[in-house]
Design a protein around this motif. Structure first.
Motif, PDB file in Angstrom:
ATOM      1  N   ILE A   1     -19.280 -16.554 -17.635  1.00 35.05           N
ATOM      2  CA  ILE A   1     -20.262 -17.455 -18.231  1.00 35.05           C
ATOM      3  C   ILE A   1     -20.856 -18.288 -17.103  1.00 35.05           C
ATOM      4  O   ILE A   1     -20.158 -19.088 -16.478  1.00 35.05           O
ATOM      5  CB  ILE A   1     -19.617 -18.361 -19.299  1.00 35.05           C
ATOM      6  CG1 ILE A   1     -18.995 -17.521 -20.407  1.00 35.05           C
ATOM      7  CG2 ILE A   1     -20.646 -19.327 -19.882  1.00 35.05           C
ATOM      8  CD1 ILE A   1     -18.260 -18.339 -21.455  1.00 35.05           C
ATOM      9  N   ASP A   2     -22.130 -18.073 -16.833  1.00 40.58           N
ATOM     10  CA  ASP A   2     -22.800 -18.745 -15.708  1.00 40.58           C
ATOM     11  C   ASP A   2     -22.021 -18.582 -14.410  1.00 40.58           C
ATOM     12  O   ASP A   2     -21.858 -19.519 -13.628  1.00 40.58           O
ATOM     13  CB  ASP A   2     -23.026 -20.227 -16.016  1.00 40.58           C
ATOM     14  CG  ASP A   2     -24.265 -20.468 -16.855  1.00 40.58           C
ATOM     15  OD1 ASP A   2     -25.050 -19.519 -17.051  1.00 40.58           O
ATOM     16  OD2 ASP A   2     -24.463 -21.611 -17.316  1.00 40.58           O
ATOM     17  N   GLY A   3     -21.503 -17.360 -14.187  1.00 40.99           N
ATOM     18  CA  GLY A   3     -20.809 -17.065 -12.945  1.00 40.99           C
ATOM     19  C   GLY A   3     -19.345 -17.443 -12.921  1.00 40.99           C
ATOM     20  O   GLY A   3     -18.646 -17.129 -11.952  1.00 40.99           O
ATOM     21  N   ARG A   4     -18.843 -18.091 -13.957  1.00 36.65           N
ATOM     22  CA  ARG A   4     -17.429 -18.487 -14.010  1.00 36.65           C
ATOM     23  C   ARG A   4     -16.668 -17.494 -14.879  1.00 36.65           C
ATOM     24  O   ARG A   4     -16.969 -17.321 -16.060  1.00 36.65           O
ATOM     25  CB  ARG A   4     -17.284 -19.908 -14.581  1.00 36.65           C
ATOM     26  CG  ARG A   4     -17.990 -20.964 -13.768  1.00 36.65           C
ATOM     27  CD  ARG A   4     -17.895 -22.319 -14.436  1.00 36.65           C
ATOM     28  NE  ARG A   4     -16.518 -22.779 -14.522  1.00 36.65           N
ATOM     29  CZ  ARG A   4     -16.156 -23.869 -15.194  1.00 36.65           C
ATOM     30  NH1 ARG A   4     -17.053 -24.586 -15.852  1.00 36.65           N
ATOM     31  NH2 ARG A   4     -14.895 -24.250 -15.220  1.00 36.65           N
ATOM     32  N   SER A   5     -15.673 -16.850 -14.300  1.00 40.17           N
ATOM     33  CA  SER A   5     -14.928 -15.818 -15.013  1.00 40.17           C
ATOM     34  C   SER A   5     -14.008 -16.431 -16.063  1.00 40.17           C
ATOM     35  O   SER A   5     -13.381 -17.471 -15.833  1.00 40.17           O
ATOM     36  CB  SER A   5     -14.109 -14.982 -14.032  1.00 40.17           C
ATOM     37  OG  SER A   5     -14.957 -14.273 -13.148  1.00 40.17           O
ATOM     38  N   ILE A   6     -13.961 -15.782 -17.220  1.00 42.06           N
ATOM     39  CA  ILE A   6     -13.011 -16.164 -18.256  1.00 42.06           C
ATOM     40  C   ILE A   6     -11.694 -15.471 -17.961  1.00 42.06           C
ATOM     41  O   ILE A   6     -11.651 -14.259 -17.738  1.00 42.06           O
ATOM     42  CB  ILE A   6     -13.523 -15.766 -19.652  1.00 42.06           C
ATOM     43  CG1 ILE A   6     -14.873 -16.429 -19.926  1.00 42.06           C
ATOM     44  CG2 ILE A   6     -12.515 -16.141 -20.721  1.00 42.06           C
ATOM     45  CD1 ILE A   6     -14.826 -17.925 -19.929  1.00 42.06           C
ATOM     46  N   THR A   7     -10.627 -16.228 -17.960  1.00 45.77           N
ATOM     47  CA  THR A   7      -9.328 -15.676 -17.566  1.00 45.77           C
ATOM     48  C   THR A   7      -8.471 -15.386 -18.796  1.00 45.77           C
ATOM     49  O   THR A   7      -8.416 -16.178 -19.734  1.00 45.77           O
ATOM     50  CB  THR A   7      -8.580 -16.661 -16.661  1.00 45.77           C
ATOM     51  OG1 THR A   7      -8.416 -17.916 -17.344  1.00 45.77           O
ATOM     52  CG2 THR A   7      -9.360 -16.912 -15.383  1.00 45.77           C
ATOM     53  N   GLY A   8      -7.810 -14.250 -18.779  1.00 46.38           N
ATOM     54  CA  GLY A   8      -6.822 -13.898 -19.795  1.00 46.38           C
ATOM     55  C   GLY A   8      -7.405 -13.325 -21.060  1.00 46.38           C
ATOM     56  O   GLY A   8      -8.460 -13.714 -21.539  1.00 46.38           O
ATOM     57  N   GLY A   9      -6.704 -12.361 -21.628  1.00 41.83           N
ATOM     58  CA  GLY A   9      -7.035 -11.856 -22.945  1.00 41.83           C
ATOM     59  C   GLY A   9      -8.155 -10.851 -23.021  1.00 41.83           C
ATOM     60  O   GLY A   9      -8.570 -10.468 -24.111  1.00 41.83           O
ATOM     61  N   MET A  10      -8.674 -10.393 -21.879  1.00 41.56           N
ATOM     62  CA  MET A  10      -9.798  -9.460 -21.907  1.00 41.56           C
ATOM     63  C   MET A  10      -9.273  -8.040 -22.075  1.00 41.56           C
ATOM     64  O   MET A  10      -8.602  -7.514 -21.188  1.00 41.56           O
ATOM     65  CB  MET A  10     -10.610  -9.547 -20.610  1.00 41.56           C
ATOM     66  CG  MET A  10     -11.229 -10.909 -20.316  1.00 41.56           C
ATOM     67  SD  MET A  10     -12.537 -11.340 -21.448  1.00 41.56           S
ATOM     68  CE  MET A  10     -11.668 -12.469 -22.503  1.00 41.56           C
ATOM     69  N   GLY A  11      -9.555  -7.414 -23.199  1.00 42.19           N
ATOM     70  CA  GLY A  11      -9.103  -6.051 -23.428  1.00 42.19           C
ATOM     71  C   GLY A  11      -9.821  -5.420 -24.595  1.00 42.19           C
ATOM     72  O   GLY A  11     -10.756  -6.005 -25.165  1.00 42.19           O
ATOM     73  N   VAL A  12      -9.427  -4.215 -24.954  1.00 42.28           N
ATOM     74  CA  VAL A  12     -10.046  -3.488 -26.058  1.00 42.28           C
ATOM     75  C   VAL A  12      -9.938  -4.308 -27.335  1.00 42.28           C
ATOM     76  O   VAL A  12      -8.872  -4.831 -27.676  1.00 42.28           O
ATOM     77  CB  VAL A  12      -9.375  -2.117 -26.232  1.00 42.28           C
ATOM     78  CG1 VAL A  12      -9.854  -1.444 -27.514  1.00 42.28           C
ATOM     79  CG2 VAL A  12      -9.675  -1.235 -25.026  1.00 42.28           C
ATOM     80  N   GLY A  13     -11.044  -4.413 -28.047  1.00 43.51           N
ATOM     81  CA  GLY A  13     -11.089  -5.186 -29.280  1.00 43.51           C
ATOM     82  C   GLY A  13     -11.573  -6.609 -29.099  1.00 43.51           C
ATOM     83  O   GLY A  13     -11.848  -7.290 -30.098  1.00 43.51           O
ATOM     84  N   MET A  14     -11.689  -7.091 -27.853  1.00 44.07           N
ATOM     85  CA  MET A  14     -12.185  -8.452 -27.641  1.00 44.07           C
ATOM     86  C   MET A  14     -13.666  -8.526 -28.001  1.00 44.07           C
ATOM     87  O   MET A  14     -14.382  -7.531 -27.980  1.00 44.07           O
ATOM     88  CB  MET A  14     -11.968  -8.896 -26.197  1.00 44.07           C
ATOM     89  CG  MET A  14     -12.603  -8.019 -25.122  1.00 44.07           C
ATOM     90  SD  MET A  14     -14.371  -8.301 -24.788  1.00 44.07           S
ATOM     91  CE  MET A  14     -14.305  -9.970 -24.208  1.00 44.07           C
ATOM     92  N   GLU A  15     -14.127  -9.733 -28.364  1.00 43.77           N
ATOM     93  CA  GLU A  15     -15.503  -9.942 -28.779  1.00 43.77           C
ATOM     94  C   GLU A  15     -16.119 -11.121 -28.038  1.00 43.77           C
ATOM     95  O   GLU A  15     -15.438 -12.127 -27.771  1.00 43.77           O
ATOM     96  CB  GLU A  15     -15.601 -10.209 -30.278  1.00 43.77           C
ATOM     97  CG  GLU A  15     -15.349  -9.003 -31.141  1.00 43.77           C
ATOM     98  CD  GLU A  15     -15.636  -9.279 -32.609  1.00 43.77           C
ATOM     99  OE1 GLU A  15     -15.569  -8.320 -33.403  1.00 43.77           O
ATOM    100  OE2 GLU A  15     -15.940 -10.451 -32.952  1.00 43.77           O
ATOM    101  N   VAL A  16     -17.394 -10.977 -27.739  1.00 43.93           N
ATOM    102  CA  VAL A  16     -18.200 -12.068 -27.205  1.00 43.93           C
ATOM    103  C   VAL A  16     -19.301 -12.354 -28.223  1.00 43.93           C
ATOM    104  O   VAL A  16     -20.093 -11.469 -28.544  1.00 43.93           O
ATOM    105  CB  VAL A  16     -18.822 -11.712 -25.837  1.00 43.93           C
ATOM    106  CG1 VAL A  16     -19.723 -12.846 -25.347  1.00 43.93           C
ATOM    107  CG2 VAL A  16     -17.738 -11.419 -24.817  1.00 43.93           C
ATOM    108  N   ARG A  17     -19.314 -13.568 -28.748  1.00 43.88           N
ATOM    109  CA  ARG A  17     -20.292 -13.955 -29.769  1.00 43.88           C
ATOM    110  C   ARG A  17     -21.233 -15.005 -29.186  1.00 43.88           C
ATOM    111  O   ARG A  17     -20.770 -16.028 -28.653  1.00 43.88           O
ATOM    112  CB  ARG A  17     -19.583 -14.502 -31.007  1.00 43.88           C
ATOM    113  CG  ARG A  17     -18.548 -13.536 -31.595  1.00 43.88           C
ATOM    114  CD  ARG A  17     -17.708 -14.195 -32.670  1.00 43.88           C
ATOM    115  NE  ARG A  17     -16.576 -13.350 -33.062  1.00 43.88           N
ATOM    116  CZ  ARG A  17     -15.576 -13.754 -33.852  1.00 43.88           C
ATOM    117  NH1 ARG A  17     -15.603 -14.999 -34.355  1.00 43.88           N
ATOM    118  NH2 ARG A  17     -14.589 -12.935 -34.137  1.00 43.88           N
ATOM    119  N   VAL A  18     -22.520 -14.748 -29.311  1.00 43.75           N
ATOM    120  CA  VAL A  18     -23.531 -15.588 -28.658  1.00 43.75           C
ATOM    121  C   VAL A  18     -24.601 -15.971 -29.673  1.00 43.75           C
ATOM    122  O   VAL A  18     -25.045 -15.153 -30.481  1.00 43.75           O
ATOM    123  CB  VAL A  18     -24.180 -14.863 -27.454  1.00 43.75           C
ATOM    124  CG1 VAL A  18     -25.187 -15.769 -26.763  1.00 43.75           C
ATOM    125  CG2 VAL A  18     -23.107 -14.401 -26.468  1.00 43.75           C
TER     126      VAL A  18
END
Length: 446
Positions: free
Chosen positions: A367-384
């Motif tokens: 998000i704006d160049g800052r990485s989100i840490t942890g929990g990134m895997g199959v089934g994850m969602e990004v809602r905007v």
């Protein structure tokens, strides 16, 4: 030889004297919790203009200054700028990032304030409640970093940016203009905005101006500014940049973008990318709650109009004016040539879901160049979803209020738009010809 014993007088503890060192007192860094609460300005519409007018109810006091990191020359500029503000404007408090505060607090003759570093996926505590105005010394990355300090705040202070970096598409002012630029912002308001404002009590005398011959360096008294302003047609101009509201959720539905269980605001973009994985990512795209497509690509970008000239543009996305309320969905190197970028209304929710077909089981989200840490895997969602910048009562709220150049009374409305058109021509070389061309053909390029 006879030894003679000589008795020494014994001093009473009450009569003993202590000699104090004459070394200059070590200056301390103060916490922002010692500062008064934030002064929130108003943004007024004019029927004949697209930009908003900045109006302070009282003079801004708490000024946050961020600078480009690991650049010694900008540190010297920071010292010059903060010294000018402290010596010229009454009641100004300087807030610096922790690293900058440690770097210069023993050099400047006035106290500096700072805040505790932000927790992972969070924002600094109390900063949004104490900051009246943000000033940035650097490039577009410095502005994005300053915006990220308020990534969980609905109301961002006005941002006065000085272009001192390698990319200056968002920067409005040259640093050499800092005296005039800050005075315009400080004095922006109605004719009676400061009429009832009382000077703060202070037992310390401000330092002498650095350039007594410069009229912009002469210290202001509250008697000077009380009841004065630049005039109703010369207030500082605000370009309100829409942000994106972002929620990142793990496969089990747990929010992982914020430690306080709330959305994160992004000024530029959200990127879902394959990162170090050699495999393309399979991302299910939902628009307005309905399934749109299964995208196979290196990743996806959802950007704001401000971010349309950043990563999205490099990936083939459209250039969108920052005042157009919209979202941009741009694939990164898609496998299908018919997967083209989309421009959607800002109130249209977009969801990106990492599908089960992925060979690489993880993905990177920033998000704006800052990485989100942890929990990134199959089934994850990004809602905007696009941010609402106007309340039901008609007041301007939200967004990032960017201070742009005012007008000089000549060609007023045309000059107000030049900050964006000029950026396309000067920085992006919009529709610029290849090779050496004869520019004396009256085409308007010089």
């Amino acid at each position: 030889m006879k030894l003679v014993h000589v008795s020494r007088p014994v001093c009473s503890p009450r009569l003993a004297t202590r000699h104090f060192s004459t070394t200059a007192r070590r200056r301390i860094i103060k916490p922002i919790t010692d500062l008064p609460d934030r002064t929130k300005p108003s943004f007024l519409e004019r029927p004949d203009a697209t930009l908003l007018s900045l109006q302070w109810p009282s003079p801004p006091r708490n000024i946050l200054i961020t600078k480009k990191k690991r650049t010694p020359g900008i540190t010297d500029s920071l010292i010059e700028y903060t010294s000018h503000l402290s010596s010229t404007y009454p009641g100004i408090n300087i807030i610096l990032e922790p690293e900058s505060a440690s770097e210069i607090h023993e050099i400047v003759p006035f106290p500096v304030y700072t805040y505790e570093p932000a927790p992972p996926n969070g924002a600094p505590a109390h900063l949004s409640d104490k900051t009246d105005l943000v000033c940035t010394l650097g490039g577009d990355g410095t502005i994005l970093r300053a915006s990220s300090l308020f990534s969980h705040a609905t109301a961002v202070p006005p941002v006065l940016s000085f272009a001192m970096g390698t990319i200056g598409f968002l920067g409005e002012w040259k640093f050499r203009e800092y005296k005039r630029a800050f005075r315009e912002v400080y004095m922006s308001g109605a004719s009676d905005a400061y009429a009832k404002f009382d000077a703060p009590e202070s037992n310390t005398r401000p330092p002498a101006p650095t350039s007594p011959d410069d009229p912009l360096d002469k210290p202001l008294s509250y008697a000077d500014i009380r009841g004065k302003a630049m005039g109703s047609n010369r207030t500082a101009r605000i370009l309100l940049r829409n942000r994106l509201k972002v929620g990142v959720f793990g496969p089990d539905g747990t929010r992982i973008n914020s430690s306080v269980d709330q959305d994160t605001y992004a000024l530029n973009e959200i990127v879902v990318h394959r990162g170090a994985s050699p495999h393309l990512k399979i991302v299910d795209v939902f628009v307005g709650g309905r399934f749109l497509t299964e995208g196979v690509a290196d990743g996806m970008i959802i950007s704001s109009p401000t971010g349309s000239t950043a990563y999205s543009l490099s990936s083939g996305g459209s250039i969108v004016h920052p005042l157009v309320s919209s979202l941009l969905l741009t694939p990164i190197c898609p496998r299908s040539l018919s997967f083209r970028p989309l421009v959607l209304p800002a109130n249209t929710p977009i969801t990106l879901r990492l599908g089960e077909k992925n060979r690489g089981r993880e993905v990177e989200v920033s998000i704006d160049g800052r990485s989100i840490t942890g929990g990134m895997g199959v089934g994850m969602e990004v809602r905007v979803l696009g941010e609402h910048v106007k309340s039901d009562a008609g007041e301007w709220v939200g967004g990032v209020p960017s201070i742009v150049r005012g007008t000089d009374g000549i060609g007023m409305e045309l000059k107000e738009q030049d900050h964006w058109v000029g950026g396309l021509n000067a920085l992006l070389k919009y529709n610029y010809p290849f090779g050496d061309q004869d520019t004396s053909d009256g085409g308007g390029r010089t």
